[in-house]
Design a protein around this motif. Structure first.
Motif: not given
Length: 72
Positions: A25-33
């Protein structure tokens, strides 16, 4: 490796020193913080199958050694 946390509805994908975290449901990913805006949010269906935005992984430098191709 792919890990699913049912409590937070979050997928974590890791290989070597790269970690990607995506919450359904999120439009944000976390890539290495680091937060990365996704073109489309991750989704899940009633069968609990997840649809993660593979295009995000394919167009970054963290393609995990795979080659991605698709027809436009």
């Amino acid at each position: 490796m792919i890990f699913y946390d049912e409590n937070t509805n979050t997928y974590t994908i890791t290989k070597d020193k790269t970690t990607i975290t995506i919450k359904i449901g999120s439009s944000t990913a976390i890539l290495n913080k680091k937060q990365i805006k996704l073109e489309y949010p991750a989704k899940a269906d009633s069968q609990k199958a997840a649809y993660l935005p593979v295009s995000f992984i394919a167009v970054t430098d963290i393609n995990f050694g795979y080659e991605f191709k698709w027809d436009e």
